[in-house]
Structures are given as structure tokens and as C-alpha cells.
Design a protein around this motif. Sequence first.
Motif, mmCIF file in Angstrom:
data_model
loop_
_atom_site.group_PDB
_atom_site.id
_atom_site.type_symbol
_atom_site.label_atom_id
_atom_site.label_comp_id
_atom_site.label_asym_id
_atom_site.label_seq_id
_atom_site.Cartn_x
_atom_site.Cartn_y
_atom_site.Cartn_z
ATOM 1 N N GLU A 122 0.904 -1.186 0.139
ATOM 2 C CA GLU A 122 0.026 0.031 0.038
ATOM 3 C C GLU A 122 0.919 1.288 -0.061
ATOM 4 O O GLU A 122 0.694 2.179 -0.729
ATOM 5 N N ARG A 123 2.061 1.276 0.697
ATOM 6 C CA ARG A 123 2.889 2.422 0.815
ATOM 7 C C ARG A 123 3.533 2.673 -0.472
ATOM 8 O O ARG A 123 3.811 3.754 -0.784
ATOM 9 N N ALA A 124 3.802 1.466 -1.296
ATOM 10 C CA ALA A 124 4.537 1.387 -2.473
ATOM 11 C C ALA A 124 3.754 2.212 -3.576
ATOM 12 O O ALA A 124 4.265 2.545 -4.823
ATOM 13 N N LYS A 158 6.718 4.375 -7.366
ATOM 14 C CA LYS A 158 7.440 4.121 -8.432
ATOM 15 C C LYS A 158 7.670 5.277 -9.766
ATOM 16 O O LYS A 158 8.543 5.263 -10.353
ATOM 17 N N GLN A 159 6.592 5.776 -9.590
ATOM 18 C CA GLN A 159 6.297 6.793 -10.692
ATOM 19 C C GLN A 159 7.552 7.836 -10.468
ATOM 20 O O GLN A 159 8.000 8.707 -11.813
ATOM 21 N N ARG A 160 8.039 8.177 -9.348
ATOM 22 C CA ARG A 160 8.845 9.116 -8.969
ATOM 23 C C ARG A 160 10.374 8.561 -9.595
ATOM 24 O O ARG A 160 10.949 9.614 -9.819
ATOM 25 N N PHE A 161 10.271 7.448 -9.942
ATOM 26 C CA PHE A 161 11.741 6.908 -10.498
ATOM 27 C C PHE A 161 11.476 6.627 -11.854
ATOM 28 O O PHE A 161 12.418 5.745 -12.483
ATOM 29 N N GLY A 162 10.502 6.772 -12.592
ATOM 30 C CA GLY A 162 10.471 6.595 -13.906
ATOM 31 C C GLY A 162 9.420 5.673 -14.411
ATOM 32 O O GLY A 162 9.416 5.510 -15.586
ATOM 33 N N ALA A 163 8.722 4.853 -13.691
ATOM 34 C CA ALA A 163 8.008 3.751 -13.860
ATOM 35 C C ALA A 163 6.672 4.275 -14.455
ATOM 36 O O ALA A 163 6.247 5.398 -13.842
ATOM 37 N N PRO A 164 6.195 3.844 -15.284
ATOM 38 C CA PRO A 164 4.771 4.022 -15.935
ATOM 39 C C PRO A 164 3.603 3.923 -14.796
ATOM 40 O O PRO A 164 3.873 3.227 -14.180
ATOM 41 N N ARG A 165 2.638 4.738 -15.086
ATOM 42 C CA ARG A 165 1.619 4.616 -14.195
ATOM 43 C C ARG A 165 0.822 3.403 -13.843
ATOM 44 O O ARG A 165 0.666 2.992 -12.797
ATOM 45 N N HIS A 166 0.831 2.354 -15.168
ATOM 46 C CA HIS A 166 0.171 1.257 -14.960
ATOM 47 C C HIS A 166 0.882 0.118 -14.380
ATOM 48 O O HIS A 166 0.381 -0.651 -14.205
ATOM 49 N N ILE A 167 2.216 0.614 -13.791
ATOM 50 C CA ILE A 167 2.955 -0.319 -13.066
ATOM 51 C C ILE A 167 2.331 -0.775 -11.799
ATOM 52 O O ILE A 167 2.369 -1.974 -11.225
ATOM 53 N N ASP A 168 1.543 0.365 -11.160
ATOM 54 C CA ASP A 168 0.796 0.219 -10.142
ATOM 55 C C ASP A 168 -0.171 -0.991 -10.024
ATOM 56 O O ASP A 168 -0.436 -1.377 -8.924
ATOM 57 N N GLU A 169 -0.370 -1.205 -11.151
ATOM 58 C CA GLU A 169 -1.496 -2.152 -11.396
ATOM 59 C C GLU A 169 -1.202 -3.555 -10.811
ATOM 60 O O GLU A 169 -1.836 -4.379 -10.467
ATOM 61 N N LEU A 179 1.004 -3.981 -8.381
ATOM 62 C CA LEU A 179 0.933 -3.909 -6.961
ATOM 63 C C LEU A 179 -0.372 -4.017 -6.467
ATOM 64 O O LEU A 179 -0.735 -4.786 -5.852
ATOM 65 N N ARG A 180 -1.459 -3.626 -6.977
ATOM 66 C CA ARG A 180 -2.779 -3.585 -6.986
ATOM 67 C C ARG A 180 -3.254 -5.071 -6.991
ATOM 68 O O ARG A 180 -3.975 -5.683 -6.189
ATOM 69 N N LEU A 181 -2.706 -6.068 -8.019
ATOM 70 C CA LEU A 181 -3.211 -7.340 -8.179
ATOM 71 C C LEU A 181 -2.485 -8.117 -6.896
ATOM 72 O O LEU A 181 -2.919 -8.919 -6.309
ATOM 73 N N ASN A 182 -1.130 -7.796 -6.698
ATOM 74 C CA ASN A 182 -0.330 -8.461 -5.507
ATOM 75 C C ASN A 182 -1.189 -7.942 -4.478
ATOM 76 O O ASN A 182 -1.323 -9.172 -3.338
ATOM 77 N N LEU A 183 -1.562 -6.859 -4.239
ATOM 78 C CA LEU A 183 -2.394 -6.516 -2.799
ATOM 79 C C LEU A 183 -3.666 -7.248 -2.840
ATOM 80 O O LEU A 183 -4.040 -7.972 -1.783
ATOM 81 N N GLY A 184 -4.342 -7.624 -3.824
ATOM 82 C CA GLY A 184 -5.528 -8.502 -3.794
ATOM 83 C C GLY A 184 -5.228 -10.080 -3.336
ATOM 84 O O GLY A 184 -5.955 -10.745 -2.564
ATOM 85 N N THR A 185 -4.263 -10.411 -3.866
ATOM 86 C CA THR A 185 -3.932 -11.796 -3.735
ATOM 87 C C THR A 185 -3.415 -11.838 -2.232
ATOM 88 O O THR A 185 -3.588 -12.741 -1.471
#
Length: 176
Positions: A130-132, A136-147, A149-155
Motif C-alpha cells: 500500500e505504501r509503494a 515508482k512513478q517518481r523513479f520513471g516507472a509508468p503509471r500502469h505498473i501500479d496495477e 501492486l494492486r493485483l499483488n495486494l488483492g492476492t
Amino acid sequence: MSTTRILILGTLLDGPLNGYQVRRLLETWGADSWANVKFGSIYHGLGKMAEEGLMEVVETGKGGSTVYALTDDGRFEFYRLLMSTWHELKPIVDPFQVAVTYLDRLDRHQLVGALQARIEQLRLGVATSERALGVKQRFGAPRHIDENLRLNLGTLRAQLDWCEQALTKVENDELP
């Protein structure tokens, strides 16, 4: 099919990179936590896919810093693997399910302790993920990479819910 193979090919879609750049990009995305990427396998994968004609060496720099670019065959292979991953449901292999299979081999005290420890680990994993989100966008990762994390959070949340219910059942002598 290797998820590492898709990730390596995918990182080269926007232009040539060396192994270190591929690794840094995947690290920025957090791929080690959701794709089971072994970063040492990136260099081997680059060399192997170059041998297969999926990429070509465009520059050999100092210290073995080889730069690779996708070939047309590499682009085709990336999209073939990507689409098969979207359309094929494959089992998620989780060693924890093996442990659940043998929960009856633990005495009540061991099982309660194991479930409590797992619940704490899962709560920590949920809080960390949740904190992450968004970081990652601050370090250049595209916005959709958070998805990812969201999938992992659901698991993690699903397993946490199961563990909490199982603990209650064990404590009430309903399990095993």
C-alpha cells in the motif's frame, strides 16, 4: 514460457539497451516482487535471445557492456508471448498451498503459531505494498505498473482473509 523472456523483450521495444539498463528498468518497476525475475538471468537471456535471432548486438562497449536491439522476429515473439499470456489461464503455483495440504500434520499449537506468523507477514506485505503505490512513478516507472501492486495486494488480502478464518477454525477445533 518465461515471464523473464517477455520482460526482456518488452524493455527493448522502445529502443536498444544494455543488460544493466534492462535490469535497472525492471528494478524500477519492481518486477522482482511480482514477476519472480532473477536479475542474474537477464544477461543470460539477452545472449540466448540474440543467438535465437530475436535481438541483435548493436554495440559492444567497454567491460562487456553489450547493447541489444530487437529484431522483427523479436517484436513478433514479444507480442506472441504477450497475447498468449493474456488469453491463457495458468495455475499460480504457491508453495503455501502445499503447506495447507499438510496442515493436519501439525499439532494445534504448531498450527496456531504458523498461522499467526503468516498473518503478521501478510499484514506487513499489505502495508508495504500500500505504501509503494504511486512511489515508482517518481523513479520513471509508468503509471500502469501500479496495477501489478494492486493485483499483488488483492492476492495478499485474499490469503490474509483465508488465514484469519482458518485461525478461528483451528481455535474453535473446527480444523483440521
